[in-house]
Design a protein around this motif. Structure first.
Motif, mmCIF file in Angstrom:
data_model
loop_
_atom_site.group_PDB
_atom_site.id
_atom_site.type_symbol
_atom_site.label_atom_id
_atom_site.label_comp_id
_atom_site.label_asym_id
_atom_site.label_seq_id
_atom_site.Cartn_x
_atom_site.Cartn_y
_atom_site.Cartn_z
ATOM 1 N N ALA A 94 45.940 8.831 9.647
ATOM 2 C CA ALA A 94 45.569 8.157 11.407
ATOM 3 C C ALA A 94 44.793 8.683 12.032
ATOM 4 O O ALA A 94 43.879 7.445 12.631
ATOM 5 C CB ALA A 94 46.851 8.401 11.332
ATOM 6 N N LEU A 95 44.245 9.535 12.163
ATOM 7 C CA LEU A 95 43.103 9.998 13.075
ATOM 8 C C LEU A 95 41.784 9.214 12.414
ATOM 9 O O LEU A 95 40.982 8.627 13.425
ATOM 10 C CB LEU A 95 43.526 11.693 13.140
ATOM 11 N N VAL A 96 41.798 9.279 11.038
ATOM 12 C CA VAL A 96 40.217 9.266 9.719
ATOM 13 C C VAL A 96 39.957 7.876 10.694
ATOM 14 O O VAL A 96 39.194 6.946 11.242
ATOM 15 C CB VAL A 96 40.783 9.125 9.199
ATOM 16 N N ILE A 139 39.173 5.995 22.624
ATOM 17 C CA ILE A 139 40.237 6.193 23.511
ATOM 18 C C ILE A 139 41.510 6.199 22.696
ATOM 19 O O ILE A 139 42.025 7.019 22.294
ATOM 20 C CB ILE A 139 40.121 6.450 24.561
ATOM 21 N N VAL A 140 42.066 4.768 22.881
ATOM 22 C CA VAL A 140 43.357 4.669 23.219
ATOM 23 C C VAL A 140 43.669 4.600 21.394
ATOM 24 O O VAL A 140 44.531 4.663 21.337
ATOM 25 C CB VAL A 140 43.761 3.216 23.550
ATOM 26 N N ALA A 141 42.570 4.249 20.591
ATOM 27 C CA ALA A 141 42.754 4.419 19.355
ATOM 28 C C ALA A 141 43.526 5.474 19.120
ATOM 29 O O ALA A 141 44.237 5.833 18.148
ATOM 30 C CB ALA A 141 41.906 4.042 18.155
ATOM 31 N N ILE A 142 42.510 6.531 19.220
ATOM 32 C CA ILE A 142 43.378 8.593 19.173
ATOM 33 C C ILE A 142 44.485 8.602 19.487
ATOM 34 O O ILE A 142 45.555 9.407 19.109
ATOM 35 C CB ILE A 142 42.178 9.207 19.452
ATOM 36 N N LEU A 143 44.770 8.132 20.952
ATOM 37 C CA LEU A 143 45.784 8.053 21.912
ATOM 38 C C LEU A 143 46.955 7.894 21.190
ATOM 39 O O LEU A 143 47.992 8.482 20.875
ATOM 40 C CB LEU A 143 45.649 7.952 23.068
ATOM 41 N N GLY A 144 46.614 6.594 20.383
ATOM 42 C CA GLY A 144 48.273 5.433 19.656
ATOM 43 C C GLY A 144 48.303 7.137 19.053
ATOM 44 O O GLY A 144 49.710 6.979 18.425
ATOM 45 N N VAL A 145 47.842 6.949 17.934
ATOM 46 C CA VAL A 145 47.981 8.428 16.433
ATOM 47 C C VAL A 145 48.773 9.431 16.884
ATOM 48 O O VAL A 145 50.062 9.495 16.820
ATOM 49 C CB VAL A 145 46.331 8.712 15.848
ATOM 50 N N ILE A 146 48.616 10.401 18.263
ATOM 51 C CA ILE A 146 49.435 11.068 19.032
ATOM 52 C C ILE A 146 49.925 10.818 19.434
ATOM 53 O O ILE A 146 50.993 11.371 19.159
ATOM 54 C CB ILE A 146 48.389 11.829 19.545
ATOM 55 N N ARG A 147 50.277 9.795 20.355
ATOM 56 C CA ARG A 147 51.643 9.390 20.488
ATOM 57 C C ARG A 147 52.619 8.635 19.106
ATOM 58 O O ARG A 147 53.984 8.947 19.685
ATOM 59 C CB ARG A 147 51.798 8.057 21.268
ATOM 60 N N GLY A 148 51.706 8.071 18.308
ATOM 61 C CA GLY A 148 53.010 7.733 17.715
ATOM 62 C C GLY A 148 53.109 8.491 16.485
ATOM 63 O O GLY A 148 55.090 8.608 16.443
ATOM 64 N N PHE A 149 52.962 9.954 16.518
ATOM 65 C CA PHE A 149 52.991 11.090 15.711
ATOM 66 C C PHE A 149 54.624 11.853 15.588
ATOM 67 O O PHE A 149 55.371 12.461 15.443
ATOM 68 C CB PHE A 149 51.988 11.900 15.518
ATOM 69 N N PHE A 150 54.325 11.627 17.559
ATOM 70 C CA PHE A 150 55.157 12.275 18.448
ATOM 71 C C PHE A 150 56.174 12.189 18.368
ATOM 72 O O PHE A 150 57.408 11.746 18.200
ATOM 73 C CB PHE A 150 54.914 13.209 20.256
ATOM 74 N N GLN A 151 56.882 10.284 18.411
ATOM 75 C CA GLN A 151 57.836 9.299 18.333
ATOM 76 C C GLN A 151 58.019 9.830 17.172
ATOM 77 O O GLN A 151 59.407 9.053 17.511
ATOM 78 C CB GLN A 151 56.959 7.898 18.625
#
Length: 560
Positions: A94-96, A139-151
């Motif tokens: 997802a990060l890639v 920035i928001v694209a990377i931010l979304g990946v980490i938020r989705g991971f924790f969710q």
């Protein structure tokens, strides 16, 4: 029902409540900073600000909006089966994906700003604000990946805290930067012979600079949390003894295949806003409206009306985000009863919040506009009165969208959104050209779109989950309680305002009357909801602070 599923149900609503509270705080902060921002840049500046945001939001939807939901869904499915290695591969893939899509989106917006704002939306000076927003997409694209991971791991706390941090930084920087750049814009405008418009345009760019700064701070916070949690997750990976693991190619393909339906659904679901702006402005010009008047109408719509109704709608968005991992887990484990229960709980929670917000905003429309935006124009208040019903419709449709995605019916909301969008455009053009309702045509068409989505999604949820809705419990009782509340809110505001106006200025009397009426409304609504049995201790026990509220209700004999 097992203890495990009961615990999961409680966790689902608690996690949703945490994210909902964070969203409410974020929206309130967002609402509060728009007050000084609007005072600085004016209605014309709000038009530039809103135009830049509409384009930014659409590109965001296309590039990375679907990532958090897709990541949370894929991570949740693997964690529920104890496949932690595969869950980590989802994160890496997802990060890639986010770096590629976010980077491309930023470049497209930055270099295409003049085309989007000037050619498409007839608002060329909004390009300044849009160019400032462009890096935010990355920035928001990377931010979304980490938020989705924790969710996907079942915790909404990192996402919730990062949202609040993002909005607070956004608010501070937006107000300060808007004031500084507004003054700079005046100097530029003085040289170019258009002082007011350039001042508004640069002021709007200051507002969008806050969005970029807030996203950067939120990302730094989540990266810190991720590295703090990484040791724990490594231990879980070491315990993963699964023999068959998915390859990166397989996971990357799954990620794309999960993103596409969500992307199509959310894009169609939200693209109506930018289409509305293009149609409204072009038809209004043809009909002979003054450009300044058109700009001010859209400025009120995007900078005041939408900001207000998005506060309660954000609760639905938050609960929707927390619904997907829980429903996915229940759906893949084959626990059909738990799926049904979570759907009903989600709908009850949303309606308990949406109805009082809609009725409260309709009743206090003019006082709220005066209090927050110093806007005494009856047209602005009427916009909020007419559009307040959209709060209920958008809340239901947002949640039902997520429910369908959670039970693996990803394509259904896409088809529903396409049907609703086509019907919406027909209604919009009809209201603009035949009835000549101007900005009220946009508000009416938006409400119709959300209502049609409610109907289509609701039918699909019933079909695929076999859930049976208790109409009286979910819809009728909260509406009755909200209607009772609305009567007392209006009465208390009018009474307090009339008394205070004798000795105070109208603005102070309006502010005190508004605040007191809202407090009275909250108390009356909660009491009315208990009296009509629209809420019970089972629901109260599963939300933060609910047990304490239950004790008070029992002591007052409002619960039996």
């Amino acid at each position: 029902m097992t203890k495990k599923s009961n615990k999961s149900d409680a966790s689902f609503l608690i996690q949703g409540s945490i994210l909902a509270v964070a969203s409410i705080i974020s929206r309130i902060v967002g609402l509060l900073y728009r007050v000084p921002l609007t005072a600085t840049i004016g209605k014309t500046g709000n038009d530039y600000y809103g135009t830049a945001y509409e384009i930014y939001n659409i590109i965001l939807l296309i590039s990375s909006y679907s990532i958090p939901l897709a990541v949370s869904k894929l991570v949740s499915a693997r964690v529920s089966n104890q496949k932690f290695k595969d869950a980590y591969k989802v994160l890496c893939s997802a990060l890639v994906f986010a770096i590629i899509t976010g980077g491309l989106a930023s470049c497209i917006v930055f270099f295409g700003a003049e085309f989007f704002t000037g050619v498409c939306l007839k608002t060329p000076l909004a390009a300044i604000a849009l160019k400032v927003l462009a890096p935010t997409l990355f920035i928001v694209a990377i931010l979304g990946v980490i938020r989705g991971f924790f969710q996907g791991l079942g915790t909404m706390i990192p996402s919730a805290i990062s949202q609040v941090i993002e909005q607070i930084i956004n608010a501070i920087v937006s107000v300060v930067a808007a004031n500084l750049l507004f003054s700079y814009g005046k100097k530029v405008g003085a040289v170019l012979g258009d002082k007011n418009n350039y001042a508004a345009a640069f002021g709007a760019a200051g507002g969008t600079l806050g969005t970029l700064t807030g996203a950067v701070f939120a990302l730094v916070f989540l990266i810190f949390i991720f590295f703090a949690y990484k040791k724990v997750f490594k231990k879980l990976i070491q315990k993963d003894k699964s023999k068959e693991n998915e390859g990166f190619y397989t996971i990357f393909s799954l990620l794309i295949m999960t993103c596409i339906p969500v992307l199509l659904s959310t894009t169609v679901y939200n693209i109506s806003s930018i289409i509305d702006q293009g149609i409204f402005k072009n038809i209004s010009v043809i009909q002979g409206y003054d450009k300044k008047q058109i700009s001010e109408f859209w400025g009120v719509f995007t900078g005041q009306y939408k900001v207000l109704i998005n506060v309660p709608i954000s609760i639905a968005s938050a609960l929707a985000a927390s619904t997907v991992p829980s429903l996915t887990s229940a759906y893949y484990s084959g626990d059909q009863e738990r799926v049904k229960k979570q759907i009903i709980m989600g709908d009850r929670f949303i309606m308990i919040v949406a109805f009082p917000c809609a009725i409260g905003m309709a009743v206090l429309a003019s006082p709220i506009m005066q209090l927050l935006f110093r806007d005494n124009d009856s047209t602005s208040a009427l916009m909020l009165i007419v559009g307040s019903c959209s709060i209920v419709f958008y809340s239901i449709s947002t949640l039902s969208n997520a429910i369908l995605q959670g039970i693996d019916k990803l394509s259904v909301p896409v088809f529903n959104a396409v049907i609703a969008l086509v019907a919406h455009l027909f209604v919009l053009i009809l209201l603009l050209c035949v009835f000549r309702l101007n900005i009220f045509a946009v508000i009416g068409a938006n409400a119709f779109y959300a209502l049609l989505m409610c109907y289509l999604n609701g039918k699909a949820v019933k079909k695929y989950s076999n859930v049976k809705y208790d109409i009286g419990l979910i819809f009728v009782k909260p509406f009755i309680a909200a209607a009772i509340m609305g009567f007392f809110v209006y009465l208390s505001y009018r009474l307090i305002y009339a008394i205070l106006c004798l000795n105070m200025s109208n603005s102070i009397a309006n502010a005190i009357g508004c605040i007191v009426a809202i407090i009275v409304g909250g108390i009356i609504y909660f009491a009315a909801l208990l009296l009509v049995k629209g809420i019970d201790d089972a629901i109260l026990a599963k939300i933060p602070g609910g047990k304490f509220i239950s004790k008070i209700a029992y002591s007052l004999h409002l619960l039996r």
